[in-house]
Enzyme design. Structure first.
Site, short mmCIF file in Angstrom:
data_model
loop_
_atom_site.label_atom_id
_atom_site.label_comp_id
_atom_site.label_asym_id
_atom_site.label_seq_id
_atom_site.Cartn_x
_atom_site.Cartn_y
_atom_site.Cartn_z
CB SER A 1 -11.98 3.34 11.82
OG SER A 1 -12.41 2.96 10.53
CE1 TYR B 1 -9.37 -1.18 12.20
CE2 TYR B 1 -11.04 -0.27 10.73
CZ TYR B 1 -9.85 -0.15 11.41
OH TYR B 1 -9.11 1.01 11.30
#
Length: 346
Positions: free
Chosen positions: A143, A168
């Site tokens: 990501s 995350y």
């Protein structure tokens, strides 16, 4: 090839599964269909792939598509080590594309355990499956959030990413480190893809494109964080899918000879769009002005993202070419067709 696509009921996983089967590959899709967002959207995606909702709901049952003969689906959780191990042994995948993860930056502030179970434990189980079953290539989702507090623009994969601002992001950085270790120790190719703000038809309801469109159509105000002073490398789903599939189909046999078993790429639009310009395109496409609720910066967010994708262009001739105006219109056309907001209004 026989390819495992995890997160197949998810946004990117669904599109990648469609593309791979259209190209003639045998795909087994895996998803736990959790309720992080509306499961009916996930079942609808699987319906396009020819998987009946009732069959998709049955834990651990491998179901063959009624529409795409080369697609099968199994409901399974990546954290279930024994079941996942058995699947790897039975199917003998050539390539694994791991797109399953607990997604969302803000949700990681509320439910951190979900990120460890899916993104750390689940990813380890994927790596172990690849290791013990002679998988040639693992392609996996990282990501853009790993860049965290990085101030240098555009982001490059050579940048230090030691300051994540959400769990995350930390879990995705962990995936990259784990993949490097397994490539080094066990000699199979791993390719990590740092995705940058993907949008388009069948997108996730927790993302800006979806949230803004729904709110504007309902006459509600949209939440504009940091008073709109945000920029994102918005990337249309077809451009993302094209890049992912090119990497999956690539011959990785030479990478060992070149000592390049571990690879990491940014995958994005190669440009940055101001959030306010993005909102304006949605307004134009809908023909409705948004009511804006300006709010401060959210914890875990960053002000600007911009992917340098030169390496992906050089190695795979990756060329994202969907203008933001065209991508926004395609999403809104899909949204209206899927949700029929005019019926709700009337």
């Amino acid at each position: 090839m026989k390819i495992l696509v995890t997160g197949a009921a998810g946004f990117i996983g669904f599109h990648v599964s469609c593309k791979l089967t259209d190209l003639g590959h045998e795909v087994i899709g895996l998803d736990n269909i959790n309720d992080y967002y509306d499961v009916n959207l996930k079942y609808a995606r699987l319906g396009v792939l020819g998987i009946d909702k009732e069959d998709a709901s049955k834990e651990g049952m491998l179901t063959t598509s009624t529409k795409k003969t080369k697609f099968s689906f199994v409901k399974m959780d990546l954290s279930d080590r024994d079941k996942l191990s058995e699947l790897f042994k039975q199917e003998k995948f050539d390539v694994v594309c791991n797109l399953a993860a607990q997604a969302g930056v803000r949700y990681s502030l509320e439910n951190p355990e979900a990120y460890v179970d899916s993104n750390i434990v689940g990813f380890l189980n994927i790596l172990e499956g690849c290791r013990h079953n002679k998988v040639k290539h693992l392609v996996y989702a990282s990501s853009s959030s790993v860049y965290g507090l990085n101030k240098k623009i555009p982001f490059e994969t050579t940048d230090a990413v030691d300051h994540p601002v959400s769990l995350y992001a930390a879990s995705k950085k962990s995936n990259e480190l784990m993949a490097h270790t397994y490539s080094h120790l066990y000699g199979f190719a791993t390719t990590g893809l740092r995705f940058f703000t993907v949008y388009g038809p069948w997108g996730r309801p927790d993302m800006a494109m979806f949230l803004f469109t729904k709110a504007i159509l309902n006459g509600d105000s949209i939440k504009v964080f940091n008073h709109g002073k945000l920029e994102r490398d918005f990337t249309y789903i077809d451009d993302i899918t094209e890049g992912v599939v090119r990497i999956i189909e690539a011959d990785v046999s030479e990478r060992k000879n070149k000592n390049q078993l571990y690879k990491l790429y940014n995958i994005g639009n190669n440009s940055s769009v101001k959030l306010l310009d993005f909102i304006e395109e949605i307004e134009k496409s809908l023909g409705i002005k948004a009511k804006r609720n300006n709010l401060p910066m959210q914890p875990g967010d960053v002000e600007k993202t911009w992917a340098n994708v030169d390496d992906l262009i050089k190695d795979y001739d990756y060329r994202p070419n969907t203008p933001i105006r065209e991508g926004v219109k395609k999403f809104i056309d899909w949204y209206k067709q899927f949700y029929h907001p005019e019926k709700a209004i009337s």
